[in-house]
Design a protein around this motif. Structure first.
Motif, PDB file in Angstrom:
ATOM      1  N   VAL A 140       0.855  -1.186   0.000  1.00  0.00           N
ATOM      2  CA  VAL A 140       0.000   0.000   0.000  1.00  0.00           C
ATOM      3  C   VAL A 140       0.893   1.240   0.000  1.00  0.00           C
ATOM      4  O   VAL A 140       1.803   1.351   0.831  1.00  0.00           O
ATOM      5  CB  VAL A 140      -0.943   0.041   1.219  1.00  0.00           C
ATOM      6  CG1 VAL A 140      -1.921   1.199   1.091  1.00  0.00           C
ATOM      7  CG2 VAL A 140      -1.699  -1.275   1.360  1.00  0.00           C
TER       8      VAL A 140
ATOM      9  N   VAL B 266      -4.770   6.765  -0.403  1.00  0.00           N
ATOM     10  CA  VAL B 266      -3.963   5.749  -1.078  1.00  0.00           C
ATOM     11  C   VAL B 266      -3.782   6.151  -2.536  1.00  0.00           C
ATOM     12  O   VAL B 266      -4.716   6.627  -3.195  1.00  0.00           O
ATOM     13  CB  VAL B 266      -4.655   4.371  -0.987  1.00  0.00           C
ATOM     14  CG1 VAL B 266      -3.882   3.313  -1.754  1.00  0.00           C
ATOM     15  CG2 VAL B 266      -4.811   3.956   0.465  1.00  0.00           C
TER      16      VAL B 266
ATOM     17  N   PHE C 198      -1.843   0.282  -4.787  1.00  0.00           N
ATOM     18  CA  PHE C 198      -1.962  -0.874  -3.903  1.00  0.00           C
ATOM     19  C   PHE C 198      -1.896  -2.149  -4.750  1.00  0.00           C
ATOM     20  O   PHE C 198      -2.237  -2.155  -5.934  1.00  0.00           O
ATOM     21  CB  PHE C 198      -3.275  -0.844  -3.114  1.00  0.00           C
ATOM     22  CG  PHE C 198      -4.486  -0.562  -3.955  1.00  0.00           C
ATOM     23  CD1 PHE C 198      -5.210  -1.591  -4.531  1.00  0.00           C
ATOM     24  CD2 PHE C 198      -4.887   0.742  -4.189  1.00  0.00           C
ATOM     25  CE1 PHE C 198      -6.313  -1.333  -5.314  1.00  0.00           C
ATOM     26  CE2 PHE C 198      -6.000   1.021  -4.981  1.00  0.00           C
ATOM     27  CZ  PHE C 198      -6.714  -0.022  -5.542  1.00  0.00           C
TER      28      PHE C 198
END
Length: 922
Positions: free
Chosen positions: A634, A641, A644
């Motif tokens: 991640v 984010v 990932f």
């Protein structure tokens, strides 16, 4: 669209095909094993098993195939054309629409072959597997090849070789997307080499083929003899207008804030990979839930299809080590192995474990538990596995090729070991080591290096290690170390991508990841990047791409080169951290800092005395990755984010486990970002003196062609004359100049400004150089690259026989623009700038005595005002009797024929400025 008739469905009648080919593969008296051929007796049916074993002495290893009953007339229709009795065509759900699945029409000799159609995008996938298993190992011999045929869009490759060649990077990424969700569904002990080929045969530019290829591979494996546990499928999820869309079109994905690929079974998630614009973890989990629901519906339909039309699985091919071997290995290595696993240094721990493995193998060999294959020999064949010598055998002359039939000669086989093989001992030793490592984590809450479950290894980072590089950083986390180097350039440094879209794509930012064998203290091959290197580099690239400035704000092509100097887990996330600091060291104005972390998991804790709930590990090492059940990478900042990727080694995980991993990863990222802020020495945050300079200027779009010239001659001459590195021009009038020093950049700017300026009648140009002479006048350069003609009659107030009587080449004069003809050619005058007395005196000398009044009365002069005044009042005419007030205008040249001192003086003053290529006169 072809559909399967109701009478063409499979029946439950099994037929048997030989697995191991023998010398008696086909006798002249037996029919061929093809549904479309008939025996010499004319029966038209497949030869029953009783015929093949009629001699009583032949022993075959067989596998059953569920095939329809083939009657005499099943292979042909009334007109004599070939039919496809096994052809099946069904529709299954695929997100918000359905896809067409067909099998039995193409690739009938493969274990299974399917074509999947979405819109006008068609993907063909085949699965084949070897009859004889390969040597046992800890890695499934699965090979995936994905290829996008240019014929799918009616074109050929843009390269010199028009045939599809080396697998492109984005094709490698799709190969990995197919491979990673399939491996967890394969049983341990299956060593038959399996190959999956997936080709894009048609592409409509609307429906992306990547998720379709993963689903197609899942269908093909489910229908084949490969003993997979569950059917898998893949989907893409986008976030468009605040709404999650499953399998959006290519055009819809251009507006998406999320690119999530998800694959799994009807009950669990196997892999996810994607990129987003700082998406919060809560929204990411919601997107995964939407994708999982879509995958579940597709997998259920695949299971139904496989149950009805699939072939029996080769469960008898699974070979596991004897259970008794686990007991022997634990007794011999249990205590010493537990101590070896607690060694913190990776190299020392690896050597201790390897030495212990050899010790266990030696003891078992001395006690007679391990078969000595060398002493046994490998030439003598087992009598019960060969055919009788008396059986009829078809002889094929040397060089003859028999269509479709394979003639097999006796192959020497290794004897079946009576006890344990060396490979089995090594496999069991590795599994015992993995269980002891997991037991230590569950029982003591400590990992092999002494850390707690959520503890991060020590971090150190340094910038500016390489003085001549544009930006560099050495990022170290525990025993993982990455050297990130940034190089800045212009558009010519951009990476060109040849894809199915039809238009060449250029990437202005790319990250190249290198993992040399020295990073783990080993000796290995150095060559083209591996699939792992391409995948890890793309993940780190997409993690950093979100923080980059726009092309308008920072017009550079950016290359990040991440070399893993030392590795003990999570090297791709180290590349994200090091790459972010290197970008700042190169002076790239990033939006914020990002960091990456790899999360692991111990799934079955109940086996080791736990409560059964999985344990999540932060910042995993290489051993925890190899022995654990999850690798979840991640990357992002404190708020969201950016990239990932998750791989699962068990049957799948739930959303609850993923939520726990994301929350723990967020806390880890915050810690890493705080450590990155302590970088010493810190990033410079400014362009290196060795980085190229890029200047952007705007010209009128109509002037672009004149700057390029015929065949690019003009722009090449500008580059050669000014000394810049490159000049890039766009149709909208944007001009990018790249240079290595300020002086050459200023020269190029002045030349381009001169070539694109719009001169106005009445403008005065000072200190202009005479470039060449002609019998009718002199050519004067009023601006770099821009010349005009000063006729011989305008060179002086006096009469001249030739221009050389007044001036020579290289002289500098002041001129006034008196005319611009329809071709854009400029007419200049020196005479117009002479004092009134000299001009009038010269006029009187040349006029006849009686016509002076007439000429004087008809003479008109224009007031030389600014362009702004002319626009307001027009060209005001005054008679010769009025007093004329002349307002002279000076246009100073930026560079060109002037001396270096003059150029420096002009660039340091504010008397002149060029706006959109036009001269603003002060």
């Amino acid at each position: 669209m072809l559909t399967s008739p109701s009478n063409a469905l499979h029946s439950s009648t099994p037929h048997f095909w030989p697995v191991r080919r023998s010398r008696l593969c086909r006798s002249r008296n037996f029919p061929r094993f093809h549904s479309g051929e008939r025996s010499s007796g004319g029966g038209g049916k497949l030869c029953p098993l009783s015929l093949l074993s009629a001699s009583g002495a032949s022993k075959f290893s067989v596998r059953a195939l569920v095939r329809p009953d083939v009657t005499e007339d099943a292979d042909s229709v009334g007109d004599g054309s070939l039919a496809f009795p096994n052809h099946v065509s069904v529709k299954i759900p695929f997100g918000n629409r359905e896809i067409l699945v067909e099998t039995g029409l193409m690739g009938r000799q493969a274990s299974s072959a399917v074509t999947v159609t979405d819109g006008e995008t068609i993907v063909y996938t085949s699965v084949c597997l070897a009859d004889v298993p390969s040597e046992p190992s800890d890695f499934l011999p699965l090979y995936v090849h994905y290829q996008e045929r240019f014929s799918a869009v009616g074109r050929t490759s843009g390269g010199f070789f028009k045939r599809e060649g080396r697998t492109k990077d984005h094709e490698v990424l799709i190969c990995r997307l197919i491979d990673r969700p399939l491996r967890p569904t394969m049983p341990k002990g299956f060593y038959n080499e399996t190959q999956i080929l997936s080709w894009v045969l048609s592409y409509d530019g609307l429906h992306a083929p990547d998720a379709l290829a993963v689903t197609s591979a899942g269908i093909a494996v489910a229908l084949s003899e490969v003993p997979n546990a569950k059917a898998i499928a893949g989907v893409r999820v986008g976030l468009i207008g605040g709404e999650f869309i499953v399998n959006p079109t290519v055009k819809e994905m251009e507006e998406s804030q999320l690119d999530l690929f998800l694959a799994g079974t009807d009950t669990a998630i196997l892999t996810i990979e994607g990129y987003s614009n700082f998406l919060p973890e809560e929204m990411l989990l919601e997107a995964v839930k939407v994708g999982q629901d879509a995958v579940q519906a597709t997998c259920i339909a695949i299971e139904v299809l496989a149950k009805k039309y699939g072939k029996p699985k080769m469960l008898d091919a699974i070979r596991l080590p004897p259970p008794e071997l686990y007991k022997h290995v634990k007794e011999l290595a249990g205590e010493e192995l537990t101590k070896a696993l607690q060694i913190k240094s990776k190299i020392s721990r690896r050597k201790a474990i390897s030495s212990l493995e050899e010790k266990v193998l030696t003891i078992l060999t001395e006690k007679g538990y391990v078969i000595d294959e060398v002493a046994f020999g490998t030439i003598e064949a087992q009598p019960d596995l060969l055919e009788d010598e008396d059986e009829d055998e078809e002889v094929v002359p040397e060089g003859e090729v028999d269509q479709g039939d394979v003639h097999i000669r006796p192959i020497p086989r290794k004897p079946i070991p009576l006890l344990f093989s060396e490979v089995d001992v090594k496999l069991v030793f590795k599994e015992v080591s993995s269980k002891l490592l997991r037991r230590r984590i569950v029982e003591g809450g400590k990992r092999s290096d002494g850390r707690t479950l959520d503890e991060i290894r020590p971090i150190n980072s340094r910038c500016g290690l390489l003085p001549r590089a544009h930006g560099s950083t050495l990022f170290t986390r525990g025993e993982t170390q990455a050297l990130a180097v940034v190089t800045l350039g212009d558009k010519q440094m951009a990476q060109r991508i040849d894809n199915l879209e039809g238009s060449d794509e250029y990437k202005r930012f790319y990250l190249q990841y290198t993992f040399p064998p020295s990073s783990v203290g080993e000796v290995g091959r150095i060559g083209a990047p591996s699939r792992r290197e391409i995948g890890h580099g793309t993940l780190a690239e997409r993690a950093l791409e979100t923080i980059l400035p726009s092309d308008d704000d920072f017009p550079y092509t950016i290359r990040v080169e991440s070399t893993v100097i030392e590795s003990n887990g999570s090297s791709s996330m180290a590349s994200v951290c090091g790459g972010c600091l290197a970008l700042q060291d190169a002076g790239v104005p990033v939006k914020c800092s990002v960091a990456g972390i790899a999360m692991g998991m111990v799934w079955d804790t109940e086996e080791f005395g736990g409560d059964g709930s999985p344990l999540i590990l932060s910042d995993i090492t290489g051993a925890e990755d190899a022995s654990g059940d999850m690798d979840f990478k991640v990357a992002g900042n404190e708020d969201g984010v950016t990239a990932f990727q998750m791989d699962i080694k068990v049957g799948g995980i739930t959303l609850e486990i993923m939520e726990k991993a994301l929350i723990q990863a967020k806390a880890g990222r915050r810690h890493i970002l705080a450590e990155m802020a302590k970088c010493s020495p810190p990033p410079t945050l400014s362009l290196s003196k060795y980085a190229p300079l890029i200047h952007i200027m705007k010209v009128h779009p109509s002037k672009v062609y004149s700057l390029i010239g015929s065949g690019g001659k003009k722009v090449k001459s500008i580059i050669e004359e000014s000394g810049v590195e490159a000049i890039d021009m766009q149709d909208d009038g944007t001009v990018k100049i790249m240079a290595i020093d300020v002086a050459s950049l200023e020269r190029a700017k002045a030349i381009i400004s001169g070539l694109t300026m719009v001169p106005a009648v009445g403008d005065i140009y000072r200190n202009c150089e005479i470039k060449s002479m002609a019998p009718y006048g002199a050519f004067v350069e009023i601006a770099p690259g821009r010349e005009g003609l000063c006729h011989i009659s305008e060179l002086s107030a006096e009469w001249l026989a030739k221009p050389e009587d007044a001036y020579k080449v290289g002289d500098r004069i002041d001129v006034k623009l008196i005319e611009v003809n329809e071709k854009g050619q400029l007419r200049l005058s020196v005479r117009a700038l002479l004092p009134e007395s000299e001009t009038d005196k010269d006029s009187q000398k040349q006029q006849p005595a009686g016509d002076s009044t007439k000429d004087k009365g008809s003479q008109r002069k224009y007031v030389n005002t600014s362009s702004k005044d002319r626009a307001a009042a027009g060209a005001s005419k005054v008679s010769s009797g009025d007093e004329l007030v002349l307002k002279k205008k000076d246009v100073r040249r930026a560079t060109g024929g002037s001396s270096d001192k003059t150029m420096k003086s002009n660039s340091s003053t504010n008397e002149e400025s060029l706006v959109n290529g036009e001269a603003t006169i002060s």
